[in-house]
Scaffold this motif. Structure first.
Motif, PDB file in Angstrom:
ATOM      1  N   GLU A  45       5.417   0.572  56.968  1.00 16.48           N
ATOM      2  CA  GLU A  45       5.746   1.370  58.018  1.00 16.48           C
ATOM      3  C   GLU A  45       7.281   1.273  58.550  1.00 16.48           C
ATOM      4  OE1 GLU A  45       4.517   2.353  62.784  1.00 16.48           O
ATOM      5  OE2 GLU A  45       3.404   1.040  61.580  1.00 16.48           O
ATOM      6  N   ASP A  46       7.645  -0.185  58.599  1.00 14.85           N
ATOM      7  CA  ASP A  46       9.076  -0.289  58.924  1.00 14.85           C
ATOM      8  C   ASP A  46      10.208  -0.728  57.818  1.00 14.85           C
ATOM      9  OD1 ASP A  46       8.779   0.547  61.447  1.00 14.85           O
ATOM     10  OD2 ASP A  46       7.866  -1.464  61.842  1.00 14.85           O
ATOM     11  N   VAL A  47       9.286  -1.282  56.775  1.00 17.32           N
ATOM     12  CA  VAL A  47      10.334  -2.039  55.655  1.00 17.32           C
ATOM     13  C   VAL A  47       9.786  -1.685  54.266  1.00 17.32           C
ATOM     14  CG1 VAL A  47      10.901  -3.710  57.144  1.00 17.32           C
ATOM     15  CG2 VAL A  47       8.807  -4.152  55.809  1.00 17.32           C
ATOM     16  N   TYR A  48      10.590  -2.013  53.357  1.00 14.40           N
ATOM     17  CA  TYR A  48       9.948  -1.943  52.092  1.00 14.40           C
ATOM     18  C   TYR A  48       9.596  -3.492  51.737  1.00 14.40           C
ATOM     19  CZ  TYR A  48      12.531   2.315  51.405  1.00 14.40           C
ATOM     20  OH  TYR A  48      13.101   3.868  51.583  1.00 14.40           O
ATOM     21  N   ASN A 112       9.037 -13.477  48.235  1.00  7.31           N
ATOM     22  CA  ASN A 112       8.674 -12.103  48.867  1.00  7.31           C
ATOM     23  C   ASN A 112       9.989 -11.670  49.639  1.00  7.31           C
ATOM     24  OD1 ASN A 112       5.844 -12.753  48.362  1.00  7.31           O
ATOM     25  ND2 ASN A 112       6.150 -14.542  50.000  1.00  7.31           N
ATOM     26  N   ILE A 113      10.083 -10.246  49.569  1.00  8.04           N
ATOM     27  CA  ILE A 113      11.304  -9.835  50.117  1.00  8.04           C
ATOM     28  C   ILE A 113      11.046  -8.487  51.097  1.00  8.04           C
ATOM     29  CG2 ILE A 113      13.455  -8.557  49.552  1.00  8.04           C
ATOM     30  CD1 ILE A 113      13.304  -9.645  46.767  1.00  8.04           C
ATOM     31  N   PHE A 114      11.519  -8.756  52.265  1.00  9.00           N
ATOM     32  CA  PHE A 114      11.505  -7.698  53.433  1.00  9.00           C
ATOM     33  C   PHE A 114      12.756  -6.786  53.433  1.00  9.00           C
ATOM     34  CE2 PHE A 114       8.771 -11.172  54.292  1.00  9.00           C
ATOM     35  CZ  PHE A 114       7.439 -10.777  54.770  1.00  9.00           C
ATOM     36  N   VAL A 115      12.718  -5.635  53.225  1.00  9.79           N
ATOM     37  CA  VAL A 115      14.200  -4.951  53.085  1.00  9.79           C
ATOM     38  C   VAL A 115      13.980  -3.713  53.917  1.00  9.79           C
ATOM     39  CG1 VAL A 115      15.393  -3.239  51.720  1.00  9.79           C
ATOM     40  CG2 VAL A 115      14.105  -5.234  50.645  1.00  9.79           C
ATOM     41  N   PRO A 116      14.993  -3.589  55.202  1.00  6.90           N
ATOM     42  CA  PRO A 116      15.070  -2.629  55.995  1.00  6.90           C
ATOM     43  C   PRO A 116      15.130  -1.306  55.354  1.00  6.90           C
ATOM     44  CG  PRO A 116      16.868  -3.758  56.012  1.00  6.90           C
ATOM     45  CD  PRO A 116      15.910  -4.527  55.190  1.00  6.90           C
ATOM     46  N   LYS A 117      14.613  -0.175  55.798  1.00  3.93           N
ATOM     47  CA  LYS A 117      14.621   1.112  55.444  1.00  3.93           C
ATOM     48  C   LYS A 117      15.791   1.602  55.465  1.00  3.93           C
ATOM     49  CE  LYS A 117       9.621   2.249  55.147  1.00  3.93           C
ATOM     50  NZ  LYS A 117       8.530   3.365  55.723  1.00  3.93           N
ATOM     51  N   GLY A 118      16.750   2.234  54.456  1.00  2.00           N
ATOM     52  CA  GLY A 118      18.137   2.731  54.727  1.00  2.00           C
ATOM     53  C   GLY A 118      18.172   3.811  53.805  1.00  2.00           C
ATOM     54  N   ASN A 119      19.133   3.541  52.812  1.00  2.00           N
ATOM     55  CA  ASN A 119      19.457   4.592  51.779  1.00  2.00           C
ATOM     56  C   ASN A 119      18.059   4.777  51.125  1.00  2.00           C
ATOM     57  OD1 ASN A 119      22.018   5.736  51.848  1.00  2.00           O
ATOM     58  ND2 ASN A 119      22.723   3.543  51.731  1.00  2.00           N
ATOM     59  N   VAL A 120      17.698   5.922  50.346  1.00  7.03           N
ATOM     60  CA  VAL A 120      16.577   6.067  49.578  1.00  7.03           C
ATOM     61  C   VAL A 120      16.811   5.324  48.415  1.00  7.03           C
ATOM     62  CG1 VAL A 120      15.247   7.871  48.211  1.00  7.03           C
ATOM     63  CG2 VAL A 120      16.203   8.293  50.533  1.00  7.03           C
ATOM     64  N   ASP A 121      18.032   5.264  47.745  1.00  2.00           N
ATOM     65  CA  ASP A 121      18.414   4.194  46.694  1.00  2.00           C
ATOM     66  C   ASP A 121      18.586   2.866  47.567  1.00  2.00           C
ATOM     67  OD1 ASP A 121      19.416   2.753  44.724  1.00  2.00           O
ATOM     68  OD2 ASP A 121      20.752   4.310  44.065  1.00  2.00           O
ATOM     69  N   ILE A 122      17.706   1.878  47.427  1.00  2.00           N
ATOM     70  CA  ILE A 122      17.859   0.656  48.196  1.00  2.00           C
ATOM     71  C   ILE A 122      19.055   0.149  47.776  1.00  2.00           C
ATOM     72  CG2 ILE A 122      16.715  -1.394  48.288  1.00  2.00           C
ATOM     73  CD1 ILE A 122      14.066  -0.079  47.981  1.00  2.00           C
ATOM     74  N   ALA A 152      13.654  -8.318  60.008  1.00  2.00           N
ATOM     75  CA  ALA A 152      14.492  -7.282  59.001  1.00  2.00           C
ATOM     76  C   ALA A 152      14.653  -5.899  59.376  1.00  2.00           C
ATOM     77  CB  ALA A 152      13.739  -7.224  57.669  1.00  2.00           C
ATOM     78  N   GLU A 153      13.794  -5.256  59.954  1.00  2.00           N
ATOM     79  CA  GLU A 153      14.034  -3.935  60.433  1.00  2.00           C
ATOM     80  C   GLU A 153      14.707  -3.703  61.619  1.00  2.00           C
ATOM     81  OE1 GLU A 153      13.575  -0.283  62.749  1.00  2.00           O
ATOM     82  OE2 GLU A 153      12.704  -2.110  63.162  1.00  2.00           O
ATOM     83  N   SER A 154      14.437  -4.644  62.756  1.00  2.00           N
ATOM     84  CA  SER A 154      15.308  -4.399  63.773  1.00  2.00           C
ATOM     85  C   SER A 154      16.788  -5.080  63.946  1.00  2.00           C
ATOM     86  CB  SER A 154      14.891  -5.124  64.916  1.00  2.00           C
ATOM     87  OG  SER A 154      14.831  -6.703  64.867  1.00  2.00           O
ATOM     88  N   VAL A 159      15.290  -9.915  54.059  1.00  2.00           N
ATOM     89  CA  VAL A 159      14.602 -11.344  54.439  1.00  2.00           C
ATOM     90  C   VAL A 159      13.817 -11.836  53.294  1.00  2.00           C
ATOM     91  CG1 VAL A 159      13.295 -12.886  55.909  1.00  2.00           C
ATOM     92  CG2 VAL A 159      14.676 -11.105  57.098  1.00  2.00           C
ATOM     93  N   ILE A 160      14.238 -12.923  52.947  1.00  2.00           N
ATOM     94  CA  ILE A 160      13.319 -13.521  51.708  1.00  2.00           C
ATOM     95  C   ILE A 160      12.662 -14.831  51.851  1.00  2.00           C
ATOM     96  CG2 ILE A 160      13.704 -14.277  49.337  1.00  2.00           C
ATOM     97  CD1 ILE A 160      16.347 -12.470  48.962  1.00  2.00           C
ATOM     98  N   THR A 161      11.448 -14.879  51.694  1.00  2.00           N
ATOM     99  CA  THR A 161      10.574 -16.053  51.744  1.00  2.00           C
ATOM    100  C   THR A 161      10.410 -16.711  50.307  1.00  2.00           C
ATOM    101  OG1 THR A 161       8.537 -15.168  51.872  1.00  2.00           O
ATOM    102  CG2 THR A 161       9.745 -15.216  53.935  1.00  2.00           C
ATOM    103  N   ILE A 162      10.302 -17.682  50.357  1.00  4.88           N
ATOM    104  CA  ILE A 162       9.791 -18.560  48.831  1.00  4.88           C
ATOM    105  C   ILE A 162       8.895 -19.437  48.962  1.00  4.88           C
ATOM    106  CG2 ILE A 162      12.329 -18.114  48.146  1.00  4.88           C
ATOM    107  CD1 ILE A 162      12.692 -21.434  48.573  1.00  4.88           C
TER     108      ILE A 162
END
Length: 582
Positions: A45-48, A112-122, A152-154, A159-162
Motif C-alpha cells: 500500500e505505501d511501499v515497495y 529485506n528492503i522497504f522502498v518509498p513510492k516515488g518515481n515509477v522507475d525506482i 520509509a514512506e513517511s 530502509v534495509i534490514t538484514i
C-alpha cells in the motif's frame, strides 16, 4: 534487544514472520535491475517491499566459520516475495532461551528492503539509505521481524534490514581454524563480517532500489547498537556508511585466548571431548565443519548448563575486524566525518526484571504484584540502567570526541503505560530496553494485541504519536542531512561535547529537553556503597556488575570491603534470580 524483545513473559513476544502469498492471493509486483541481477518485489500500500534477497553465498559446509563470499550475478529473476530463514539460534522455550534446541538455518544471509513510492522507475529516486542491524545479544533475532514501512514512506528513506550469523556460528575463535586459514578467514568475528558484506552489497546494488549508496546510515538496537559501535571502530567498514545511530548498544570485547581457551564457552572447552583424539589442525577443522548444527548447539547447551552464568565470547579482538587494543581505544580514532548518535533507555533492565521471581509474585500472565519495596526496585533499575548508559552511550561518545565533533546523545524516557489492577506498569515496564523501537518504526504491532492497551493506552495516544513522529524525523534527518534539527520547529537537539555531555530526553512533549547529567562511575559506586534501599548483598552484586562493565572485557571484582562475606557463587545465583533466569 529488539522488536521489543523476543522474550519477556508477557509483553515481548516474537512476531510471526510474514509468509509468502498463496496462489489465491492477487499480488502486484515490481522489478528492478540490480548489479546482482533482476529482482522482483511486492507493491504494498505505501511501499515497495523486497523480502529475502541474498547478499552473500550461504555459509554452509566448507564455508562454515569463514568470511562471507560474494555472490556472482544471477541470470534468473530473484523472487523477493517472502522472508528467508533466520540464522541458526536457540529456540525460545517457555520464554527462556534453550541453547540445545535450534531454529533457523545456516543458509540465512538475506536482507529485506522497504522502498518509498516515488518515481515509477525506482532507480531514478535518490533516497538516503537506513541500514538496520537487529538486536538479540548477537545470539538470536532476525531482520525479518521489523516492519519499517511507515518510517520509509513517511520520511522518504530506503530502509534495509538484514540477517547475520549469530552465537557460535557468528563468533567462533579456534586456533585450529586459524592455523588452516588465510586472510579474513582467520577472523573470529564472522557475524561482523556478514554485516560488512551486506554493506558492500548495498554499495553495489542500493541505487537500483532508489537508494543513495553515498549516504548510508547504520542504526541498530541492543546487540545491533553494539555492532554499530564495532563498525565505527573497525577500519574494514570505513567508507561503507556515513552516519551511525546506536540504540542501547554497549562496548565489550574479548581476547582470542579467552575466546579460544579460557571462557566457559570457549571452542577448546565446548568441543574438548569431540576432538581429544584428533591431532592435526586440518582434521579438527574438517570435523567441526562437518558436525551437524544441532550437535554444535547441543555442545554449547551442555557447557552452559555446567556454569551458573556463562558469557558467550562475542566480539573478539582478532586484529582483523576488532583491533588488539579494543573497541574503546579504536573509537578514539573514529572517522571524523561520520555523524554519530548514541543513547539508551531510562529503565533498560525492566525488560528482564519483569519476569523475575525475585521482584514479582505473578498470578496472571499480565498481572504483577511487587514482592520487594518500591524503593528497592527503583534502585535496581536506576543503577543497572546507569551502568548501561555509561558503556552504551557516554563512554563511547567521550572516546569518539577525541577525533569527531559530530556527536549526539539521547535518553528515551517515555513511560506512559497503564497503571491498573494488573500492576503499576509505568514503574514495572517504564522506558524498558527495546521500547523505543515502535516509536522509530511507527509499528506498534511489535507489542501483541492483547497487551497493547496496557503498554500503549488510549490516554497516551496523542503524546505518544507526537514523540514517534518527532523521533522518526530526528532519525531521518540524521540520515538525510547529518543534522537532527533540520525543519524541526521545537526541541533543538544540541551536540554532545566533552565539555558539555548533554543528552536529549525523549519523552512526552512537555518533558522533552536537553539534560546534562552524565554518569560518573566513581560517584555512582560511592553512592551505591551506602544506599540503604539495597541489601548489602545486592550492593555487592550491582557493584560487581559495574566494575565488569566499566571496562571492556567484563572482568572485575566486587568493589566494597563488606563483599568479602559473599562468594562469587552467591552473587551469580542472585544475578540469575534478579534477571529472571531461574
Amino acid at each position: 534487544m529488539k522488536k521489543l524483545f523476543l522474550s519477556t513473559i508477557t509483553i515481548f513476544i516474537l512476531i510471526a514472520c510474514s509468509s509468502a502469498p498463496t496462489k489465491k492471493d492477487e499480488i502486484k509486483t515490481v522489478k528492478v535491475n540490480a548489479a546482482i541481477g533482476e529482482i522482483e518485489g511486492l507493491i504494498e500500500e505505501d511501499v515497495y517491499l523486497f523480502k529475502g534477497i541474498p547478499f552473500a553465498q550461504p555459509p554452509v559446509g566448507e564455508l562454515r566459520w569463514k568470511a562471507p563470499r560474494k555472490l556472482a550475478p544471477v541470470s534468473e529473476t530473484i523472487k523477493a516475495f517472502s522472508h528467508k530463514s533466520k540464522c541458526t539460534q536457540p529456540k525460545e522455550n517457555e520464554f527462556i532461551l534453550d541453547r540445545g534446541v535450534t531454529e533457523g538455518g545456516e543458509d540465512c544471509l538475506y536482507l529485506n528492503i522497504f522502498v518509498p513510492k516515488g518515481n515509477v522507475d525506482i532507480s531514478k529516486n535518490n533516497y538516503p539509505i537506513m541500514f538496520w542491524i537487529h538486536g538479540g545479544s548477537n545470539i538470536w533475532g532476525t531482520g525479518n521481524s521489523y516492519d519499517f514501512s511507515k518510517l520509509a514512506e513517511s520520511q522518504k528513506v530506503v530502509v534495509i534490514t538484514i540477517n547475520y550469523r549469530l552465537g557460535p556460528m557468528g563468533w567462533f575463535s579456534s586456533s585450529h581454524l586459524r592455523n588452516t586459514s588465510e586472510g579474513d578467514d582467520r577472523s573470529s568475528n564472522f557475524g561482523h563480517l556478514d554485516i560488512i558484506a551486506a554493506l558492500e552489497w548495498v554499495q553495489e546494488n542500493g541505487n537500483s532500489f532508489g537508494g543513495d549508496p553515498t549516504n548510508v546510515t547504520i542504526f541498530g538496537e541492543s546487540a545491533g547498537g553494539h555492532n554499530v559501535l564495532v563498525l565505527l571502530a573497525t577500519k574494514k567498514a570505513r567508507g561503507l556508511f556515513h552516519k551511525a545511530i546506536s540504540q542501547s548498544g554497549y562496548v565489550s570485547s574479548f581476547s582470542e585466548q579467552f575466546a579460544s581457551e579460557e571462557s566457559e564457552l570457549s571452542s577448546a572447552k565446548v568441543f574438548q571431548d569431540d576432538i581429544r583424539f584428533l591431532t592435526e589442525d586440518q582434521q579438527i577443522a574438517d570435523y567441526l565443519r562437518d558436525m551437524p548444527i544441532k550437535e554444535v548447539f547441543q555442545r554449547y547447551k551442555q557447557a552452559d548448563e555446567s556454569h551458573l552464568y556463562s558469557i558467550s565470547p562475542i566480539s573478539i579482538r582478532d586484529d582483523i575486524v576488532i583491533p588488539k587494543e579494543g573497541i574503546y581505544k579504536a573509537l578514539e580514532d573514529v572517522d571524523p566525518s561520520v555523524v554519530v548518535v548514541a543513547g539508551t533507555n531510562k529503565d533498560e533492565l525492566n525488560l528482564w526484571y519483569l519476569r523475575s521471581k525475585y521482584f514479582y509474585q505473578t498470578a496472571l500472565n499480565l498481572g504483577r504484584n511487587l514482592k520487594r519495596s518500591e524503593e528497592n526496585l527503583k534502585s535496581w533499575i536506576k543503577y543497572r540502567s546507569n551502568i548501561w548508559r555509561f558503556t552504551g552511550a557516554e563512554e563511547p561518545l567521550r572516546r569518539m570526541s577525541k577525533s569527531n565533533q559530530n556527536l549526539y546523545s539521547f535518553r528515551f524516557d517515555w513511560d506512559e503505560e497503564a497503571s491498573t489492577i494488573l500492576g503499576d506498569y509505568p514503574l514495572f515496564l517504564g522506558a524498558a530496553h527495546g521500547l523505543e523501537i515502535p516509536f522509530i518504526s511507527g509499528d506498534y504491532s511489535l507489542v501483541p494485541a492483547y497487551a497493547r492497551p496496557l503498554v500503549f493506552p488510549n490516554e497516551s495516544k496523542e503524546g505518544r504519536e507526537y514523540l514517534s513522529n518527532l523521533m522518526m524525523q530526528y532519525w531521518a534527518n540524521i540520515a538525510k542531512y547529518g543534522d537532527p534539527n533540520t525543519f524541526v520547529q521545537d526541541h533543538r537537539w544540541n551536540k554532545f561535547r566533552i565539555q558539555n555531555q548533554n543528552y536529549l530526553r525523549l519523552d512526552s512533549p512537555e518533558y522533552i529537553q536537553m539534560v546534562n547529567d552524565p554518569v560518573d562511575a566513581d560517584e555512582m559506586l560511592k553512592t551505591l556503597e551506602s544506599d540503604s534501599t539495597l541489601e548489602l548483598k545486592e550492593r555487592c552484586l550491582i557493584g560487581w556488575i559495574a566494575e565488569m562493565n566499566f571496562v571492556e572485557e567484563m572482568r572485575g571484582d566486587p568493589p566494597f570491603d563488606f563483599c568479602s562475606e559473599y562468594t562469587s557463587i552467591d552473587l551469580l545465583k542472585l544475578r540469575r534470580l534478579t534477571e529472571g533466569r531461574d
